[in-house]
Every structure is written in structure tokens, then in C-alpha cells.
Motif scaffolding. Structure first.
Motif, PDB file in Angstrom:
ATOM      1  N   ARG A   1      -4.511 -15.403   0.673  1.00  0.00           N
ATOM      2  CA  ARG A   1      -4.120 -14.570  -0.303  1.00  0.00           C
ATOM      3  C   ARG A   1      -3.017 -13.561  -1.273  1.00  0.00           C
ATOM      4  NH1 ARG A   1     -10.578 -13.382   0.250  1.00  0.00           N
ATOM      5  NH2 ARG A   1      -9.760 -11.852   1.835  1.00  0.00           N
ATOM      6  N   LYS A   2      -2.806 -13.945  -2.859  1.00  0.00           N
ATOM      7  CA  LYS A   2      -1.870 -12.925  -2.765  1.00  0.00           C
ATOM      8  C   LYS A   2      -2.165 -10.942  -3.479  1.00  0.00           C
ATOM      9  CE  LYS A   2       1.628 -15.829  -4.332  1.00  0.00           C
ATOM     10  NZ  LYS A   2       1.254 -16.457  -3.392  1.00  0.00           N
ATOM     11  N   LYS A   3      -4.063 -11.086  -2.992  1.00  0.00           N
ATOM     12  CA  LYS A   3      -4.355  -9.488  -3.333  1.00  0.00           C
ATOM     13  C   LYS A   3      -5.529  -9.701  -2.762  1.00  0.00           C
ATOM     14  CE  LYS A   3      -4.737  -6.863  -7.631  1.00  0.00           C
ATOM     15  NZ  LYS A   3      -5.978  -6.819  -8.219  1.00  0.00           N
ATOM     16  N   PHE A   4      -5.630  -8.478  -2.134  1.00  0.00           N
ATOM     17  CA  PHE A   4      -6.707  -7.861  -1.110  1.00  0.00           C
ATOM     18  C   PHE A   4      -8.590  -8.013  -2.864  1.00  0.00           C
ATOM     19  CE2 PHE A   4      -4.394  -6.447   2.152  1.00  0.00           C
ATOM     20  CZ  PHE A   4      -5.410  -7.156   3.242  1.00  0.00           C
TER      21      PHE A   4
ATOM     22  N   THR B   1      -0.939   7.736  -1.866  1.00  0.00           N
ATOM     23  CA  THR B   1      -1.177   6.954  -1.311  1.00  0.00           C
ATOM     24  C   THR B   1      -1.552   5.615  -1.966  1.00  0.00           C
ATOM     25  OG1 THR B   1      -3.485   7.406  -2.383  1.00  0.00           O
ATOM     26  CG2 THR B   1      -3.214   8.168   0.016  1.00  0.00           C
ATOM     27  N   ASN B   2      -0.645   3.851  -1.669  1.00  0.00           N
ATOM     28  CA  ASN B   2      -0.496   3.610  -2.634  1.00  0.00           C
ATOM     29  C   ASN B   2      -0.957   2.264  -1.698  1.00  0.00           C
ATOM     30  OD1 ASN B   2       1.697   4.890  -3.868  1.00  0.00           O
ATOM     31  ND2 ASN B   2       3.455   3.604  -2.529  1.00  0.00           N
ATOM     32  N   ALA B   3      -1.604   1.526  -3.139  1.00  0.00           N
ATOM     33  CA  ALA B   3      -2.812   0.305  -2.381  1.00  0.00           C
ATOM     34  C   ALA B   3      -1.563  -0.827  -1.942  1.00  0.00           C
ATOM     35  CB  ALA B   3      -3.824   0.372  -3.336  1.00  0.00           C
ATOM     36  N   ILE B   4      -1.908  -1.714  -1.846  1.00  0.00           N
ATOM     37  CA  ILE B   4      -0.672  -2.853  -1.142  1.00  0.00           C
ATOM     38  C   ILE B   4      -1.320  -4.203  -1.452  1.00  0.00           C
ATOM     39  CG2 ILE B   4       1.356  -1.294   0.880  1.00  0.00           C
ATOM     40  CD1 ILE B   4      -0.904  -3.890   2.904  1.00  0.00           C
ATOM     41  N   SER B   5      -0.678  -4.496  -1.394  1.00  0.00           N
ATOM     42  CA  SER B   5      -1.301  -6.506  -1.344  1.00  0.00           C
ATOM     43  C   SER B   5      -0.128  -7.533  -0.755  1.00  0.00           C
ATOM     44  CB  SER B   5      -1.324  -7.036  -2.645  1.00  0.00           C
ATOM     45  OG  SER B   5      -0.104  -7.114  -3.193  1.00  0.00           O
ATOM     46  N   ASP B   6      -0.729  -8.494   0.376  1.00  0.00           N
ATOM     47  CA  ASP B   6       0.230  -8.962   1.099  1.00  0.00           C
ATOM     48  C   ASP B   6       0.454 -10.684   0.562  1.00  0.00           C
ATOM     49  OD1 ASP B   6      -2.355 -10.292   3.547  1.00  0.00           O
ATOM     50  OD2 ASP B   6      -2.353 -10.676   0.986  1.00  0.00           O
TER      51      ASP B   6
ATOM     52  N   GLU C   1      -9.793  -3.274  -1.985  1.00  0.00           N
ATOM     53  CA  GLU C   1      -9.225  -2.761  -1.687  1.00  0.00           C
ATOM     54  C   GLU C   1      -8.999  -2.117  -0.430  1.00  0.00           C
ATOM     55  OE1 GLU C   1      -7.681   2.740  -3.379  1.00  0.00           O
ATOM     56  OE2 GLU C   1      -9.585   2.123  -2.427  1.00  0.00           O
ATOM     57  N   VAL C   2      -7.188  -2.283  -0.196  1.00  0.00           N
ATOM     58  CA  VAL C   2      -6.626  -1.241   1.387  1.00  0.00           C
ATOM     59  C   VAL C   2      -5.466  -0.253   1.004  1.00  0.00           C
ATOM     60  CG1 VAL C   2      -5.116  -2.579   3.056  1.00  0.00           C
ATOM     61  CG2 VAL C   2      -6.912  -4.306   2.283  1.00  0.00           C
ATOM     62  N   LYS C   3      -5.683   0.337   1.483  1.00  0.00           N
ATOM     63  CA  LYS C   3      -4.577   1.257   1.553  1.00  0.00           C
ATOM     64  C   LYS C   3      -3.613   1.252   2.072  1.00  0.00           C
ATOM     65  CE  LYS C   3      -8.204   5.539  -0.671  1.00  0.00           C
ATOM     66  NZ  LYS C   3      -8.260   6.496   0.035  1.00  0.00           N
ATOM     67  N   TRP C   4      -2.211   1.719   1.648  1.00  0.00           N
ATOM     68  CA  TRP C   4      -1.145   1.649   1.754  1.00  0.00           C
ATOM     69  C   TRP C   4      -1.223   2.365   3.678  1.00  0.00           C
ATOM     70  CZ3 TRP C   4       2.005  -1.745   3.757  1.00  0.00           C
ATOM     71  CH2 TRP C   4       3.419  -1.276   4.281  1.00  0.00           C
ATOM     72  N   GLU C   5      -1.681   3.759   3.375  1.00  0.00           N
ATOM     73  CA  GLU C   5      -2.070   4.177   3.959  1.00  0.00           C
ATOM     74  C   GLU C   5      -2.576   3.552   5.576  1.00  0.00           C
ATOM     75  OE1 GLU C   5      -3.201   8.747   2.716  1.00  0.00           O
ATOM     76  OE2 GLU C   5      -4.370   8.786   5.039  1.00  0.00           O
TER      77      GLU C   5
ATOM     78  N   VAL D   1      -2.498   1.362   6.805  1.00  0.00           N
ATOM     79  CA  VAL D   1      -2.006  -0.022   6.929  1.00  0.00           C
ATOM     80  C   VAL D   1      -0.908   0.896   8.150  1.00  0.00           C
ATOM     81  CG1 VAL D   1      -0.590  -1.586   6.944  1.00  0.00           C
ATOM     82  CG2 VAL D   1      -2.597  -1.889   5.603  1.00  0.00           C
TER      83      VAL D   1
ATOM     84  N   TRP E   1      -8.326  -1.915   7.897  1.00  0.00           N
ATOM     85  CA  TRP E   1      -7.732  -3.547   7.957  1.00  0.00           C
ATOM     86  C   TRP E   1      -6.176  -3.827   8.144  1.00  0.00           C
ATOM     87  CZ3 TRP E   1      -3.392  -5.503   6.030  1.00  0.00           C
ATOM     88  CH2 TRP E   1      -3.110  -7.193   5.945  1.00  0.00           C
TER      89      TRP E   1
ATOM     90  N   THR F   1       0.556  16.932   6.892  1.00  0.00           N
ATOM     91  CA  THR F   1       0.549  16.007   6.066  1.00  0.00           C
ATOM     92  C   THR F   1       2.676  17.312   5.439  1.00  0.00           C
ATOM     93  OG1 THR F   1      -0.737  15.023   5.714  1.00  0.00           O
ATOM     94  CG2 THR F   1       0.611  14.756   4.443  1.00  0.00           C
TER      95      THR F   1
ATOM     96  N   ALA G   1       0.697  11.575   5.503  1.00  0.00           N
ATOM     97  CA  ALA G   1      -0.337  11.877   6.267  1.00  0.00           C
ATOM     98  C   ALA G   1      -1.189  10.670   7.038  1.00  0.00           C
ATOM     99  CB  ALA G   1      -0.815  11.009   4.556  1.00  0.00           C
TER     100      ALA G   1
END
Lengths: 302, 619
Positions: A220-223, B614-619, A226-230, A232, A189, B556, A264
Motif C-alpha cells: 500500500r501507498k498509505k497505511f 513526530t511525523n507520520a510516514i507512509s511506505d 497511523e504509523v508514527k515515524w518515531e 519506526v 509496526w 530527548t 525522542a
């Protein structure tokens, strides 16, 4: 008279990509089935490996008009959209999220705008589903993070904007085929919409927002997945690597290097095909990387 | 004077013919045999690289002209071969050619062992067998006609139908004439798929027929040479747009039955030629008005006895070339060159590459000695570029890259040259001492931390021994190794790390880097540049080093340590926008070992601590 004539010829394929969208998928599909004529239009649902059983309703007789495609493995948003796009048969393809309510009469203005030769990609006014009065007409960047910055209304009818939000975009099938669709090197994503708009601009087409067409999109506030920040960060870096000169790219790197996920993400980028992609886009583009940045005065990258 | 094709100074001559259709991989095969120790024709006669054969044709220019002349006498060319029969060989005109041909052959192959490749020889083989009046060993390479067609279409724009017909006719010329000859018939794919194994087979075969081979040839170099970049066309079933005739299909199948070694080749059962093939070539002959031309041939055959086309004036190859790179070195440059000149063997050459100096320090050297060449660049190309340019211009068997502020001690050359000659060795370096402190010595480098900083090493032995890294200020390589690995990395446009990159690349290919403690060179060490611009260039090379050579996890970690440095963003952007990622995947393909192997080889524990964030994010 003119509008009526065009309506008779409406030829639209709506591609809805879903992954664990729950009840929203059904609502989304229902709005398309109720707003589109049965003749000349189709709805394609691409199920990217949902595990919540949210696509079961499609076997009901009233949804017989919607076609279901299940991905062979998790493709991510770009891959799933391209799969749906390749199956589409109509002249104009609409890519929609699975949490969208289309307003009555959305189709004709969007269709007419997309049919213009010099237009590559179009999108409607996007309303926020639960926050009335909050709308966006395309977006731009105002920070080196390349975070989406929604634009206010800038004109009447259809007019050019830098980028169109991927939640609801339409394009001629010819454009989809020429561009090869969304960049499948983007993981899961993020950034696929800006990347596509950027590419469309560089190929010499325009991206228009059609203010007379409207949809509501659930922000949405939340997916629900799971969406990994890495991922993105990787996607943003990939977009920047493909399209930016080294000065603008350095701005983006400078912003993202602070994040723990940066090393990473950068290593993933190094192992990807981004360089070949960059070369390909440079070859196929009619306009230089900095052209769009100058055209819309995206100062943060200048 | 009649040259003797059978003996040379009393030693019997033994030799190998590499035969096969054009574009079948005969060049690659030839180079492999050459690397195994069978000498090619005289280097001054060797045809260079051409489009379509980027790694060299390995053909003798003189003998190619001979073959062309022989074909022209028969109204033919390599792309329009004559009918396959041996009547022409009995013509008196042909008989006149035998002696000049033998003389030319012996002149271009001055050694007792030799190796000759020219696909045209398929068409002229009986002539050469008569001219040389003894039997060579045959190595025949075959390839699927569609692949040949695809390759010829790309290189010469030949219609596939012509290419397939050519393949068939070449085979019908070649196969009957191989009767009774010791022959190794190999498909091209077999050589590519397992080069070391194929080399063992061919070594055995050639050894059994009296050829002495170099047993220590590095398998890594062989494998590298036959790497995938040489596979012009990998597919076997492509849409070539033509079909094979039944006869051609039968021929291909028949060839497959003859794969392997035969002490006396048996051509029986070979299918007949397709009738259409003859029509194609008759048409071409008319269309291009090919006529028998004897004047051309007469000129070539009439060249004075002995060596027809070899330019004898060209000096012998020097044993070594010192490549001195300089940029605004002032009087140090002249001193360095003088000291190198005094300590190198008497026939060695020195090439000074002046990287756009503004101090004219190179001027006094320009006319000093014929063995000192000065290349003055008007635009700066950087350290790696200057070193590669010097290597490209060099002719010595050994290249010594040197900075322009060094002072070698007497007797450095012989031990370095001995150490670098071993086939598994990629590069060698001397012990270094600071200019005015001769007692202090350092012996190579090792990585110190995960940011790929380096530290000097103390002496570990008295004889040459492997070290992780050698400094680029004084480094020797065989020219062939430098050629195979492709010199210094051209993308290292900044400052530093280009030597580390080279050593890491050599190690990963299975080539060793040795320190030769007996060779001692004084070097003027200078502090690293502190200026902001130079720092970015330094960062650029360091990042490129990591990007090219570290695996995903080590990369990395490497980026994690470096990312907070000044100018990281700009340097990283420049690396990303360069071809670094492409080069990274190419290096992964051509390496034998990965970076983890290297770090384990030298017990570096730089990357033992690994963190995954690795962190999960939210928007």
C-alpha cells in the motif's frame, strides 16, 4: 505419492492479525478457508482493536471455521501475533497480514519446508497484488537505514535467505514457543519480521523462502492507520541494539541521527527493556551477532 | 582481670540484641540501628560481606565462634539446633564458660553502648543473659517461613522442609527466653515498606531504654540501605513444595499477635513445637554424626583474657585517606603528594593509584613513608575506576579524591572535614585557584546548557553552602557515603563528566554537595584534549551522564542538541551497548528526586524550551 501422504496430515494454524483492514480482511479469510482442508487446519483472526467493524462478517455461518480473538487493548503487531500464536493448536503456525491472497497449493510446500528440523522460519514467494510480475523472495539490507531490500529469485524449491517479510511467514509451533514469538518491545509496526528472522538465525535455525509456494500481498501507498515515524525509528534502533555489535550499531545511529524523530526515539529506547532483552538474546544465541552479517555478506554493516 | 559488663569507666553499659532466624533481615536491621547511632563491635572483628549478604553480615567474628563452640558442646550446629530446653545452662561445663564469654564480649564491644547481632544467639540466649548479668534491649525480626526457606534454598541449598523446621525451632528457643524483656518485635516487610517510619519507632523504643541515638541520621541513607535489592525474596506465597504444620501456622499467627513494643515480653500462649521437627533434627544429628566436641570449644574459651581474637597489631583507623590518581604526571605527582602529606592530619594515609603510567613517576613514592601507599596498575582502568580502587583500599573515615596536579593551601583539611561530617552532606569541595594565579578563585560548577556543558561559579558565601556540582579534581566524601552510593560510575570509561555524574546522583538521593570557601586548593587547569580519539571518549561520558540521569523529555532535548556532533554515532552506540539503560532504571528507583527537581533546585532553565517532532510516514 509422498506429497499426497503429507497433505493428509496437514496441520496448520493461520493467524491473521487485523487493525481496520476493511474488506481486505474478508477476502484474506476467504482465501484461507477455500485453500485449506477443514480437517487439521484452523484460521484465527486476531482483531487488534479495529474500529471499522471489519470483523463483523465472521459471525456469518460460512465463516464458522474461523476463530476470532479480540485483543484487550491495542497490542501492536508483535503482541497481537503472539496472542494468536499462543492460541494456535496445529503443528505449524502461519502468520499472515490481512491483505493477502494465497495462491492455490500454497500450503503443502510451505508446510513440508517448515517441518524440517534445521529450518526455523519459512515464507512463500510474495507477489505484488496489483503489479503483475513483481515478486520478492525474502529480503536483505543494503543501506544502514535497514530498509527492506527485496531479493530476486536465487534458487529452486526452498533455499536460505537472510530475512523473511512478515506479511506471510510460517514456523513450527515448537519454534514459536522456543523463541517466545515476536519481540513485543517493538512499538506498533516495523522491524518485527527482520528481528524475528535475525533471532531465528542466531539460535541456529535457518530461514527459507519456498519458491514453489506463492501469495499475493497488497503493497500500500498509505497505511489505513497511523504509523508514527518515531516508533519506526525506535524499532530499528531496538533491533540494532539487540543484535548488533557497536560498530554496526554506530552505522545505524549515524543514519538515523539526522531525523527529527531520533532524539525522542532514542529516549524511548533508553526507558525500555532493550538492555535486558539484549542480554537475554546474547545468552540464548548460539551464533554471534556478526555471524549473519558475514553469512549473507551484508556489507553495509561490516 | 574480669571485665565488667555493667559499666565502662563508670558509665553504665546499655546494649541491643538483634535476634531472629537466619535470613530474616537481622543484618539489615543491625545496619539500620548502627546507622541510627548504636555502635557495633570493634571494626577489626566485624565479619565482612559474604554471598547472600552483599551489604555485610554485621556480626562479630569472635562471638560467632563463641556461639558455634557453645552449640558444638551440645552436639548441635546452627543448622541442627538442640532441643529447646534450658537444662544445659546449669551444667558445670557451661558455668565455666561464663567468664571467658563476658571478657570476650567486653573486649569486642569497647563502647558504653553496643549492638550485637547473631542469629545463633537465639539458641544460646540464656547463656549470654547470665554471662552478661544484666538485661539488654531486644529487637526481634520475624519473617514468613516460606521466604526464609526460599532464601536458604538459594544461599545454602537447604531443603525447604529443613528451613521451615529450623525457623520453628529457632522461635521455640528464642520466645520463652524473651519473657520479661523489653522487646520490639517487627516483621521484615514492615522495615522494608516504610524504613524511616520504622526507624522512628525503634528510636523511640531504644531512647526509652536509655540509649542515645544520633538524631541527625539522614533518612535518605537509611531508606537507601534498606532498598529493594536487599529483599532477597519478595513473595509471601511461593511454591516451596512443603506445607506448614498446624502448629507452625499457629506459631506464625501467634507471632503476629506480638508485633510491636512490649516493655516485658509475654510468651504465654505460644503453641507447641511440631513433633516432626524434632524427628528431622534427630535424623540430621545421626546422619552427620554430630558429636559433642569440647576440644574446639576449650581452645576458643582458653584464648588469653581480654580480647580473644582481636589483632591488636592492626593500626587504628586513620581519620582520612587521600586518594591521588595519576597517569603520566611526571614530577607533579611527587609535589602533590608532598604537599598533601604536609597538610593532612598526622595520622592520615595517602594512597596513590597509578593508572598504568609509562613515565615511572610513581616509583620514588613507593618507599617514602609507611602512610603513603602506591598502587601501580599495569592496565589502564580510567579515572572512575582508579578513584574507586583507591577508595576500596582506603581505611580513613573521610576519603579525599585528588588529582595529581594540585597544591592544597595549609588549613584546608579541618573545614572540609567539619563540613563533610554532617549527615545530609554527600560531598564537599574546596575553592579552586589556578596554579600561578592565586587571586583567581572558582567555587563549584553549574550546568550551562541543555548539552550539559558546565561553567564555574563565583563565591556566594563565606561559610559552606550548596552548589549544583563539584569538580572531581579535589573532592571529599565520608567513606560510608561513598560505599552507599557505590563510588564513581564504573561505566564512565571515557574522559570527564564522572564528577558531574557523582554530584547529580548525590543530589537526587537527597545528599548535598557543598563548597567550603575557607579551604583553598590550587589546581593546574589543562585544556580539554582535542585529539579525535579522546573526543569520542569525552562524548561517551557525556552521553552516559545524560542517559543515566535525564528524564525522558530532557533526554530527548539533550540528544537533539548533541546528535550533530562528531563521533556522536560511535559514542551513542557504545553507551547503548553498555549497561547504561539498566543503570538508568536502577537510578530512577533508588533516587528520591528526579532531574527536574535538581534543575528547579538551582533555578536552571536549561530545558524550558521543549519541542516534540513526530511525523507520520507512509511506505
Amino acid at each position: 505419492m509422498r506429497a499426497k501422504k503429507l497433505t493428509a496430515q496437514l496441520s496448520l494454524s493461520v493467524v491473521v492479525v487485523t487493525h481496520n483492514e476493511g474488506d481486505w480482511l474478508r477476502k484474506t479469510v476467504e482465501t484461507f478457508l477455500s485453500t485449506l482442508p477443514a480437517h487439521g487446519c484452523e484460521v484465527i483472526v486476531v482483531d487488534d482493536q479495529s474500529s471499522d467493524g471489519s470483523t463483523a462478517f465472521l459471525s456469518l455461518p460460512e465463516f464458522a471455521r474461523a476463530q476470532l480473538i479480540v485483543t484487550p487493548q491495542r497490542l501492536g503487531i508483535s503482541g497481537a501475533r503472539n496472542l494468536g500464536g499462543r492460541a494456535a493448536r496445529a503443528e505449524v503456525i502461519v502468520f499472515s497480514d490481512a491483505h493477502v491472497i494465497a495462491h492455490a497449493g500454497w500450503a503443502e510446500p510451505l508446510y513440508n519446508a517448515a517441518k524440517l528440523d534445521f529450518v526455523g522460519e519459512v515464507a512463500p514467494t510474495v507477489h505484488s497484488m496489483h503489479e503483475p510480475g513483481i515478486c520478492g523472495w525474502g529480503f536483505t539490507w543494503n543501506a544502514p537505514s535497514l530498509k527492506m531490500h527485496w531479493l530476486k529469485r536465487r534458487g529452486k524449491g526452498a533455499y536460505p535467505v537472510p530475512f523473511l517479510c512478515g506479511c506471510f511467514v510460517a514456523m513450527r509451533r515448537e519454534i514459536f514457543e522456543r523463541t517466545g514469538g515476536f519481540d513485543e518491545g517493538l512499538i506498533r509496526w516495523g522491524s518485527e519480521d527482520a528481528e524475528f528472522s535475525f533471532r531465528v538465525w542466531r539460535m541456529g535455525y535457518e530461514c527459507h523462502v519456498v519458491s514453489t509456494s506463492a501469495v499475493s500481498h497488497l503493497f500500500r501507498k498509505k497505511f489505513p492507520y497511523e504509523v508514527k515515524w518515531e516508533g519506526v525509528v525506535h524499532n530499528t534502533l531496538r533491533l540494532a541494539t539487540i543484535h548488533f555489535g557497536s560498530r554496526a550499531l554506530a552505522r545505524v545511529v549515524d543514519h538515523y541521527r539526522k531525523f527529527a524523530a531520533f532524539p525522542a526515539a532514542a529516549a524511548t529506547l533508553a526507558d525500555s527493556n532493550v538492555w535486558q532483552r539484549r542480554e537475554l538474546i546474547q545468552r540464548e544465541s548460539r551464533l554471534a551477532d556478526s555471524w549473519l552479517i558475514d553469512r549473507f555478506e551484508i556489507d553495509v554493516l561490516r | 582481670m574480669t571485665a565488667d559488663a555493667q559499666t565502662i569507666h563508670g558509665t553504665p553499659r546499655v546494649g541491643v540484641f538483634v535476634l531472629g532466624m537466619h535470613r530474616s533481615g537481622t543484618s539489615m536491621t543491625t545496619r539500620l540501628l548502627n546507622m541510627l547511632g548504636v555502635p557495633l563491635c570493634h571494626p577489626s572483628d566485624l565479619l565482612g560481606r559474604v554471598r547472600g549478604n552483599e551489604k555485610g553480615l554485621w556480626e562479630s567474628g569472635t562471638l560467632v565462634r563463641f556461639n558455634d563452640a557453645l552449640l558444638r558442646e551440645r552436639k548441635a550446629t546452627w543448622w541442627c539446633p538442640p532441643r529447646p530446653n534450658n537444662e544445659w545452662i546449669r551444667l558445670p561445663l557451661t558455668a565455666d564458660r561464663l567468664e571467658p564469654a563476658r571478657n570476650a564480649f567486653c573486649a569486642v564491644h569497647p563502647s558504653s553502648q553496643w549492638l550485637w547481632k547473631d542469629p545463633r544467639t537465639c539458641l544460646t540466649l540464656p547463656f549470654w543473659l547470665r554471662a552478661l548479668n544484666f538485661s539488654p534491649v531486644m529487637v526481634v525480626v520475624t519473617r514468613h517461613p516460606f521466604e526464609i526457606a526460599a532464601s536458604l534454598r538459594e544461599r545454602d541449598r537447604f531443603h525447604p522442609a529443613l528451613s521451615v523446621a529450623l525457623w520453628e525451632r529457632y522461635m521455640h528457643h528464642l520466645l520463652p527466653n524473651l519473657a520479661g524483656m523489653p522487646t520490639l518485635l517487627t516483621p521484615y516487610e514492615r522495615i522494608l515498606s516504610d524504613t524511616p517510619d520504622w526507624c522512628d519507632t525503634v528510636s523511640q523504643f531504644l531512647g526509652a531504654h536509655g540509649l542515645e541515638l544520633n538524631e541527625r541520621t539522614q533518612r535518605g541513607a537509611l531508606r537507601h540501605f534498606a532498598d529493594t535489592s536487599l529483599r532477597h525474596h519478595q513473595f509471601t506465597q511461593i511454591d516451596i513444595g512443603v506445607q506448614l504444620s498446624p502448629q507452625q501456622l499457629a506459631l506464625f499467627d501467634w507471632l503476629n499477635t506480638r508485633i510491636g513494643i512490649s516493655s516485658a515480653f509475654d510468651p504465654s500462649g505460644c503453641p507447641h513445637e511440631t513433633p516432626a521437627t524434632d524427628r528431622i533434627f534427630t535424623q540430621i544429628q545421626h546422619r552427620y554424626r554430630l558429636r559433642a566436641s569440647t576440644s574446639d570449644a576449650a581452645r576458643i574459651f582458653a584464648t588469653p583474657k581480654g580480647s580473644p581474637e582481636i589483632n591488636r597489631k592492626r593500626p587504628v583507623r586513620p581519620p582520612a585517606t587521600a586518594v591521588v590518581i595519576s597517569r603520566n604526571e611526571g614530577p607533579m605527582l611527587r609535589r602533590t603528594v608532598r604537599r598533601l602529606f604536609a597538610t593532612l592530619p598526622s595520622k592520615a594515609e595517602i594512597i596513590v593509584v597509578d593508572d598504568a603510567s609509562t613515565d615511572s613517576s610513581y616509583r620514588p613514592l613507593q618507599k617514602q613513608h609507611e602512610r603513603i601507599r602506591v598502587i601501580h596498575l599495569t592496565r589502564r582502568i580510567g579515572i572512575a575506576g582508579a578513584r574507586n580502587l583507591g577508595a576500596h583500599e582506603s581505611r580513613g573515615d573521610i576519603i579525599v579524591w585528588s588529582d595529581a596536579h594540585i597544591n592544597p593551601r595549609q588549613g584546608w583539611f579541618a573545614p572540609l572535614a567539619t563540613a563533610v561530617a554532617a549527615p545530609d552532606v554527600g560531598a564537599v569541595g574546596p575553592a579552586l585557584s589556578p596554579f600561578f594565579r592565586p587571586k583567581v578563585r572558582v567555587y563549584g560548577l553549574a550546568f550551562a546548557d541543555e548539552a550539559l556543558n558546565v561553567h564555574w561559579l563565583p563565591r556566594q558565601a563565606h561559610t559552606p553552602y550548596p552548589v549544583p556540582l563539584l569538580p572531581g579534581c579535589f573532592l571529599a566524601m565520608r567513606r560510608e557515603v561513598a560505599h552507599i552510593v557505590g563510588g564513581f560510575d564504573h561505566g564512565m570509561i571515557g574522559y570527564g563528566a564522572e564528577d558531574l555524574e557523582m554530584c547529580l546522583r548525590l543530589w537526587k538521593r537527597g545528599l548535598e554537595c557543598l563548597i567550603v570557601p575557607r579551604a583553598v586548593v590550587a589546581h593546574r587547569f589543562r585544556a580539554h584534549p582535542k585529539a579525535a580519539l579522546e573526543w569520542e571518549l569525552f562524548m561517551l561520558n557525556l552521553l552516559r551522564l545524560g542517559t543515566l540521569h535525564l528524564g525522558r523529555e530532557n533526554l530527548t532535548r539533550f540528544l537533539e542538541v548533541l546528535r550533530s556532533h562528531d563521533k556522536f554515532d560511535r559514542a551513542f552506540a557504545r553507551v547503548t551497548a553498555s549497561d547504561a539503560f539498566l543503570r538508568r532504571s536502577a537510578l530512577t528507583r533508588e533516587s528520591r528526586f528526579d532531574d527536574d527537581w535538581f534543575f528547579q533546585r538551582f533555578e536552571h532553565n536549561l530545558f524550558s524550551v521543549r519541542q516534540h517532532t513526530t511525523n507520520a510516514i507512509s511506505d
